[in-house]
Design an enzyme around this catalytic site. Structure first.
Site, PDB file in Angstrom:
ATOM      1  N   GLY D 150       1.774  -9.913  -4.255  1.00 21.63           N
ATOM      2  CA  GLY D 150       1.858  -9.119  -5.463  1.00 21.63           C
ATOM      3  C   GLY D 150       0.481  -8.676  -5.921  1.00 21.63           C
ATOM      4  O   GLY D 150      -0.542  -9.222  -5.501  1.00 21.63           O
ATOM      5  N   CYS D 151       0.453  -7.656  -6.760  1.00 18.42           N
ATOM      6  CA  CYS D 151      -0.820  -7.118  -7.237  1.00 18.42           C
ATOM      7  C   CYS D 151      -1.534  -8.118  -8.129  1.00 18.42           C
ATOM      8  O   CYS D 151      -2.734  -8.361  -7.974  1.00 18.42           O
ATOM      9  CB  CYS D 151      -0.591  -5.800  -7.952  1.00 18.42           C
ATOM     10  SG  CYS D 151       0.802  -5.780  -9.104  1.00 18.42           S
ATOM     11  N   TYR D 152      -0.796  -8.722  -9.086  1.00 16.30           N
ATOM     12  CA  TYR D 152      -1.448  -9.713  -9.951  1.00 16.30           C
ATOM     13  C   TYR D 152      -2.026 -10.855  -9.125  1.00 16.30           C
ATOM     14  O   TYR D 152      -3.203 -11.212  -9.286  1.00 16.30           O
ATOM     15  CB  TYR D 152      -0.456 -10.252 -10.980  1.00 16.30           C
ATOM     16  CG  TYR D 152      -0.012  -9.262 -12.035  1.00 16.30           C
ATOM     17  CD1 TYR D 152      -0.916  -8.751 -12.966  1.00 16.30           C
ATOM     18  CD2 TYR D 152       1.315  -8.861 -12.136  1.00 16.30           C
ATOM     19  CE1 TYR D 152      -0.497  -7.861 -13.958  1.00 16.30           C
ATOM     20  CE2 TYR D 152       1.737  -7.971 -13.125  1.00 16.30           C
ATOM     21  CZ  TYR D 152       0.831  -7.479 -14.033  1.00 16.30           C
ATOM     22  OH  TYR D 152       1.235  -6.607 -15.007  1.00 16.30           O
ATOM     23  N   THR D 154      -3.039 -10.949  -6.061  1.00 17.17           N
ATOM     24  CA  THR D 154      -4.217 -10.532  -5.299  1.00 17.17           C
ATOM     25  C   THR D 154      -5.464 -10.556  -6.165  1.00 17.17           C
ATOM     26  O   THR D 154      -6.519 -11.067  -5.767  1.00 17.17           O
ATOM     27  CB  THR D 154      -3.985  -9.124  -4.711  1.00 17.17           C
ATOM     28  OG1 THR D 154      -2.894  -9.183  -3.791  1.00 17.17           O
ATOM     29  CG2 THR D 154      -5.228  -8.608  -4.004  1.00 17.17           C
ATOM     30  N   SER D 155      -5.333 -10.024  -7.380  1.00 20.62           N
ATOM     31  CA  SER D 155      -6.527  -9.941  -8.238  1.00 20.62           C
ATOM     32  C   SER D 155      -6.979 -11.302  -8.734  1.00 20.62           C
ATOM     33  O   SER D 155      -8.150 -11.490  -9.055  1.00 20.62           O
ATOM     34  CB  SER D 155      -6.252  -9.022  -9.429  1.00 20.62           C
ATOM     35  OG  SER D 155      -5.350  -9.621 -10.350  1.00 20.62           O
TER      36      SER D 155
END
Lengths: 346, 346, 346, 346
Positions: D150-152, D154-155
């Site tokens: 997911g994007c969250y 990854t960050s």
């Protein structure tokens, strides 16, 4: 080619300079040897543009610090007015793409009238070539100095010059309403360009007297072979990039909307950066970050009313992209070199 | 007055309904007795509009649940098409301000042509009054059914009808380009209205065939006493509220820009909601959230070219604000009641 | 009351000044007698703020031109630092609401540490009262000088001070992440506040050292009766108005999320400008243009983790609205006078 | 290599599909042979994505129409839940990068708990590899099925996993607040994702229970070798692309901010897509349209308080870019193939 073409960007700390830096990344032929930015001299590029960190670019210097003796290409992104003397002082072997307005008007009287002061490099002006690539390719290719057009004129002249030349529209009837992204105003700190002043609203400006009218009239007058005055109203819309021009004109006697669409389609068949839609209308989203101009042709309800919608990215086809397209052409490279970009959407 | 005027909003769950709720807060004469929203029936208003929490408003019901026997005023915010039969079924004593397009076109043939189906309430249509308050006050005051105008027509007809009536412009020459905030598209979930599809770009739509052209042509034809076709191109810009129309026309023989400005200034002197600027041009920011129309008058570069810029908030003067202005007028109240608003800027 | 309270706004040409002008329209008790704006002196208000055209406001003057002998109330919207000496020079009979940061820190050493220079009006500082109305009403009512709080502290202290006072959270555990609209940065022309620099992106700033931490720590330390350091990270988001604080804390031994919600609900029952949601979470849209603070209470997944979301309009409850609320209180008026606003949504 | 790797995108009509199409333009090794989009089957890509006009891409088909016998690579961009059975039915020779959430959780019980239904392909789940490239390169390279994160996560995991592994932070103390661009919500028409609902405001959502918490806890638990619960609050901000995570943690006994920065700098030295800043903090602008993650390390004011800011483009490093990076790796290509992008700024 073992040796690359040494290239300098004057005024690299503004938005058109930054956009050139993006487009020149990994260019197979042009090598950036110096970047100038007088107020930012001494700083690395990433201090001014963090998104260019790690790109192995030279630090910013004053333009007086650059040795132009081995420079072959200069992109000039300086504010208008300051440009003329700097360009006039460049060695004769340097080819120049000037993104300012300084060399776009061939008539010194017109320049003085629209810009409020006498031109400082009248001799040089005579040799400048107006640089909408698709409309002036044969003159641009051998030119030493190309006057890169304004963003509004690019979006309007690309559809209208062929139509005027072909006699398909009444040339005195052209009326354009354009919407521009805010990046067209540059990076200077001005109260009226603050986020808080622009977010959530729209406005018209320069009504009846925007300087880009001068170059549009010059080019349309040449195409029509008669004196043309244009109706033009620019607007600021709260987007960063993008330009949409809605152009009205009266069809010439006997002309039709279909004939107009066919003429533009034929004229731009094979052009990598101009698309004429068969149906529908373009949005600026679809050209964002690219060198494309996309246009569509429509009938209005008034007798013989023609409507054309034309979109570009004001920083690419409207500025730095077309500048690179011109430079590619001037150095015998494929025009599309480093310009085959896909829009960033959404 | 000890007893308030009992008021119903049909279709209160859309944006024009919500805006009416904002404007009717603490209204000294109108009391909301029912709110309908068929798909949201049973929900409290704050479930649909959290910003209206704590306002002591009735819950949403189906319109069939409302007893209209004691209702005196209905604001109808239903989608066009569904409106006609519902309004036709209301008791005769109810006064109506209809914000849909259903009763704006007086000619049933024009309605069928533009809306694609026969009108369902032709008899009622005959008694509807077109509701730009400043242009039609004497007919609106005694009317039972007011067809509240579209947002685009409001911004364009306010400047142009007086000029056409006075013979100051060539009436067949009118060409309007309008920029609209997205709220004009309503609250229905549509892919093309997603944030991601609209943010950062602009587009034209309905080119040469937007339905608001019909009501503009109807009103301009009446003002000119000759058949008028309008050139009109609407655009979507990424702002939530606001509308800016840039209107071009040819000055009548002998007319001047100054005469036009003077005529509009005189025409709207004393009007609380229309301002004609002496200089400069308006932005939509300055009317956001208000019932104001601000306009400016300019010369173009073409012979006898007139340019007018006109701004409104599409949800206020372009919809719910003008609806309340009309309702105030219909019930003998000061038109400005609950409409003396200051723009929220920045 | 036949005679109104004569009121002056110092620094009326900035955003908090403009917002006060909006909120003071038709105020029943306060009458604006002078507006200062040193760099804009001589201009009418509508030259600086076109949305205030036609409001019958005095032109801007230099602050030295104002005769304060009959002035009863001053709102001071000057940049911090310049404020202290100007306020110190006002006659003793004038009551003052200062929107700058100059009188918020009661300890001159803390002021010097956070603001980088010695305080210029230490004596006056002693009499200043910190002005979150709901938390300090009894001190504000009789005060001569109210230090209107910062926007971030307002959004964070409203939920957290009662919880710290009640011992429901571990006071040393408070960590706040806040998102601010750009209007908080004021109207000065700065490159980093240009539309083009902010549109389409977000950033954190002042990480670990924003000046508003000082006033939050001062107030939390007082509430906890022990030294408190706060964790606070402000962010800029591309909206003009609005502030959202996401606050994390550890529940005190034996405390629960439900107990926290109940305590806040009880604490703010009857407060016209503070709402504690029973479920869901607020968005900034629902307070835009209003003096409301809306908060919600949630459980996290970590042991004893409490999450609170709190929203305000940074220019209203976070600045000018609370300033008017305080002034209303100081002059014995209902606090809600001219502050019963409905959010402009959409 | 004379023959290219035949590649299919399942669910190509959504935003991650479109982004893959952008990134795969002129890819030297991957050749798109089919694009599926069940609801759009039969349409050319440019009917769904006008910005991809003229790209010589196959029309959309139903996934049942694809012959997978010669397909070597599948990017799966289907909504979660629908994905499992479709992937389970693919021939064994096909390598898969799945952008949905379906194979990210290795524990079927955790999947059932967070997603509300039993996993449909439990056997396949066992062989899935979690795909943050920089953290799991050795497992991804030989994998058949990569669960793209997911994007969250990854960050947040890019900075935090190395710190947890190195024992530099207290692993139970991690608290992340993230701001996401709207494109993360996909292209489905939903009222709450309309422009008018999001423009000009911000909100938190999924407070204390966002599904991405499950994969973050899974990966942090593995890194810490102890059960970890994370504090995580996602927010929607009105930008189309971009994600910024502000992460708080307590430094381990003896650890320092400088040690953390040094550890991350060392860990990511040589990584083409991760940058650890020596000073300042990143904005999302500088990674827009790129596969970069840029992070910065800061001290807070509380004892042992660590603050990390991490930015990515949610559609690139947070989705399609990392998917391509993984696919490049799985096929033995340089990871950077077609991913050396410069941010589009402004």
């Amino acid at each position: 080619m073992s040796k690359k073409i040494s290239t300098v960007i004057l005024g690299a700390s503004g938005y058109t300079g930054a956009e050139l830096l993006r487009l020149l990344q990994n260019h197979p032929a042009f090598e950036i040897v110096a970047l100038t930015g007088d107020s930012q001299a001494g700083k690395p590029v990433d201090a001014v543009y963090p998104h260019l960190r790690g790109r192995n670019l030279p630090a910013l210097v004053k333009h007086t610090e650059v040795d132009f003796s081995n420079v072959q290409l200069v992109f000039c992104c300086l504010p208008h007015g300051t440009t003329q003397q700097i360009i006039a002082a460049l060695p004769a072997h340097v080819k120049i793409v000037d993104l300012s307005a300084d060399f776009r008007l061939f008539d010194p009287k017109a320049y003085a009238e629209w810009y409020g002061h006498a031109h400082q490099a009248v001799e040089l002006q005579k040799n400048a070539v107006y640089g909408i690539t698709e409309l002036n390719r044969h003159a641009i290719q051998p030119a030493r100095l190309v006057a890169n057009p304004g963003c509004y004129p690019t979006s309007i002249l690309l559809p209208m010059v062929p139509l005027v030349e072909a006699g398909l529209v009444v040339p005195t009837s052209i009326s354009a309403n354009s919407l521009s992204g805010i990046s067209g105003a540059g990076r200077s700190a001005k109260q009226e360009m603050l986020f808080t002043e622009l977010d959530g609203g729209v406005s018209a400006y320069g009504i009846g007297k925007h300087r880009h009218m001068a170059e549009m009239e010059q080019q349309l007058t040449a195409a029509a072979n008669q004196e043309i005055a244009i109706s033009f109203t620019p607007h600021l819309v709260p987007i960063t990039r993008g330009m949409l021009s809605t152009i009205h004109a009266t069809l010439a006697e006997g002309s039709t909307v279909e004939a107009v669409r066919a003429a533009l389609t034929t004229r731009y068949a094979g052009e990598p950066f101009v698309t004429v839609l068969a149906d529908g209308a373009p949005t600026t989203h679809q050209v964002r970050g690219t060198n494309q101009c996309v246009m569509s042709v429509h009938a209005g309800r008034q007798p013989r009313e023609l409507i054309i919608i034309s979109v570009i990215d004001n920083l690419v086809k409207g500025a730095s992209g077309q500048a690179l397209q011109n430079a590619n052409l001037m150095f015998g490279l494929p025009e599309t070199t480093n310009l085959e970009l896909t829009a960033v959407f959404p």
